[in-house]
Design an enzyme around this catalytic site. Structure first.
Site, PDB file in Angstrom:
ATOM      1  CG  ASN A  24      -1.939   0.936   1.425  1.00 13.23           C
ATOM      2  OD1 ASN A  24      -2.362   1.159   2.549  1.00 13.23           O
ATOM      3  ND2 ASN A  24      -2.407   1.528   0.352  1.00 13.23           N
ATOM      4  CD  GLN A  56      -4.495   5.527   0.923  1.00  7.82           C
ATOM      5  OE1 GLN A  56      -3.570   4.698   1.079  1.00  7.82           O
ATOM      6  NE2 GLN A  56      -5.677   5.160   0.476  1.00  7.82           N
ATOM      7  CG  ASN A  74      -8.671   7.982   0.165  1.00 11.05           C
ATOM      8  OD1 ASN A  74      -7.876   7.130   0.559  1.00 11.05           O
ATOM      9  ND2 ASN A  74      -9.796   8.276   0.809  1.00 11.05           N
ATOM     10  CB  CYS A  83      -3.860   6.071   6.172  1.00 13.75           C
ATOM     11  SG  CYS A  83      -3.063   5.104   4.862  1.00 13.75           S
ATOM     12  CG  ASN A  85      -0.763  -0.621   5.277  1.00 14.48           C
ATOM     13  OD1 ASN A  85      -0.270  -1.418   6.096  1.00 14.48           O
ATOM     14  ND2 ASN A  85      -1.715  -0.972   4.455  1.00 14.48           N
ATOM     15  CG  ASN A 203     -11.949   2.189   3.484  1.00 13.47           C
ATOM     16  OD1 ASN A 203     -11.275   2.560   2.532  1.00 13.47           O
ATOM     17  ND2 ASN A 203     -12.221   2.999   4.509  1.00 13.47           N
ATOM     18  CB  CYS A 230      -6.594  -1.677   3.337  1.00 11.00           C
ATOM     19  SG  CYS A 230      -7.546  -0.384   4.185  1.00 11.00           S
ATOM     20  N   GLY A 231      -4.290  -1.186   6.006  1.00 11.01           N
ATOM     21  CA  GLY A 231      -4.013  -1.440   7.419  1.00 11.01           C
ATOM     22  C   GLY A 231      -5.254  -1.359   8.289  1.00 11.01           C
ATOM     23  CB  THR A 232      -7.966   1.145   8.684  1.00  6.20           C
ATOM     24  OG1 THR A 232      -8.079   1.418   7.282  1.00  6.20           O
ATOM     25  CG2 THR A 232      -7.159   2.247   9.358  1.00  6.20           C
TER      26      THR A 232
HETATM   27  N1  LIG Z   1      -9.080   4.622   1.820  1.00  7.89           N
HETATM   28  C1  LIG Z   1      -9.144   4.851   3.263  1.00  7.89           C
HETATM   29  C2  LIG Z   1      -7.885   5.581   3.777  1.00  7.89           C
HETATM   30  C3  LIG Z   1      -6.615   4.744   3.667  1.00  7.89           C
HETATM   31  C4  LIG Z   1      -6.698   3.444   4.397  1.00  7.89           C
HETATM   32  C5  LIG Z   1      -5.603   2.429   4.096  1.00  7.89           C
HETATM   33  N2  LIG Z   1      -4.654   2.740   3.093  1.00  7.89           N
HETATM   34  C6  LIG Z   1      -4.944   1.938   5.380  1.00  7.89           C
HETATM   35  O1  LIG Z   1      -3.783   1.511   5.354  1.00  7.89           O
HETATM   36  O2  LIG Z   1      -5.661   1.940   6.424  1.00  7.89           O
HETATM   37  C7  LIG Z   1     -10.380   5.693   3.599  1.00  7.89           C
HETATM   38  O3  LIG Z   1     -10.831   6.465   2.755  1.00  7.89           O
HETATM   39  O4  LIG Z   1     -10.873   5.566   4.728  1.00  7.89           O
END
Ligand SMILES: N[C@H](CCC[C@H](N)C(=O)O)C(=O)O
Length: 287
Positions: A24, A56, A74, A83, A85, A203, A230-232
């Protein structure tokens, strides 16, 4: 005079880094000594047809206490509240800068505490998951956000009908399925991302509980599309799996770009995420 494209005019003289966490990827811009990261600049930096390209775009800014906080765009120019990651990458950058092995910095959804966890591995305390329908947010009252009422044809063979809804500072919708590789996430991801039940978007992940300590997850990210990790979403999937009694509170989450270790600590109710970081390029805009 620098020959920056007009979109990046506000970034002349700003340091930047290109990094990724489990594939990511990000452009991180240092705005602590000035500069302006406009929506247009973010979209230019996110464009994979251009000289950069990423999922991102992160700005590092001074907060009113003199510390550092991150802002998150984004690639569609929308702001995000978290975010996972990128937070590991920011934590690493700040630790390299200060020589510390752990530190706290700000984010749109609150302070994040990062700790070195081995060679090019960082742990971030992502705080508490939000499980109430108003906090996710959902557009209507739902007593049990473990199984929300979204009917969707293309999801085949769901393990337990109805996805889970969670916020890790950003909204997530997690479908549990028998095999993450057979799901047409590129087709139904955008449908759920913009579903009326998610007024701020979502997401969207498919998750497969391999055993009590192993998940496989693929994600369609709000404002981006399919990403390598995607970390979250990894945090949201673990929290949802625990709530549905599919895994223990600590598990390895395998995503296309790599693996993250997620633990939902019972004593603190905080979610801890450990994973890799990689620096691929750095420079100063306008040099
Ligand atoms: N697209 C996500 C933000 C980045 C999350 C993702 N890249 C991570 O590592 O959590 C959103 O709009 O909430």
């Amino acid at each position: 005079m620098s020959d920056l494209p007009p979109a990046l005019a506000g970034l002349d003289g700003c340091p930047f880094w290109q990094m990724d966490g489990a594939g990511n990827d990000f452009v991180i811009v240092d705005l602590r000594r000035g500069g302006e990261l406009t929506r247009e600049a973010a979209q230019y930096l996110g464009d994979r047809e251009g000289p950069f390209g990423c999922d991102q775009i992160i700005g590092l800014v001074r907060d009113k206490t003199g510390g550092t906080t991150m802002i998150i765009y984004n690639t569609d120019g929308s702001f995000a509240g978290a975010c996972g990651n990128a937070s590991r990458c920011v934590g690493w950058l700040l630790m390299e800068e200060t020589g510390e092995n752990e530190l706290t910095f700000g984010s749109p959804s609150g302070p994040l505490h990062a700790t070195r966890a081995g060679e090019a591995q960082i742990t971030v305390d992502m705080g508490e998951p939000k499980l109430g329908w108003e906090d996710i947010p959902l557009a209507e009252e739902m007593n049990d956000t473990r199984y929300i009422d979204i009917k969707l044809g293309p999801i085949d063979k769901p393990v337990l009908w109805g996805p889970s809804a969670v916020s890790m500072g950003n909204p997530h919708c997690v479908f549990f399925v028998e095999d993450v590789d057979t799901q047409a996430l590129d087709r139904f991801g955008p449908m759920i991302e913009h579903h009326p039940l998610y007024p701020e978007g979502a997401n969207v992940s498919v998750a497969q509980a391999v055993d009590r300590e192993t998940l496989r997850v693929r994600t369609w990210e709000r404002g981006v599309g399919l990403t390598q990790a995607c970390g979250t979403a990894a945090c949201a999937a673990l929290v949802s799996a625990v709530r549905r009694r599919l895994t223990d509170r600590k598990a390895t989450v395998h995503m296309p770009g790599g693996a993250l270790i997620i633990e939902w600590d019972e004593a603190t109710n905080h979610v801890f995420k450990t994973g890799p970081i990689r620096l691929s390029r750095q420079g100063v805009f306008g040099d």
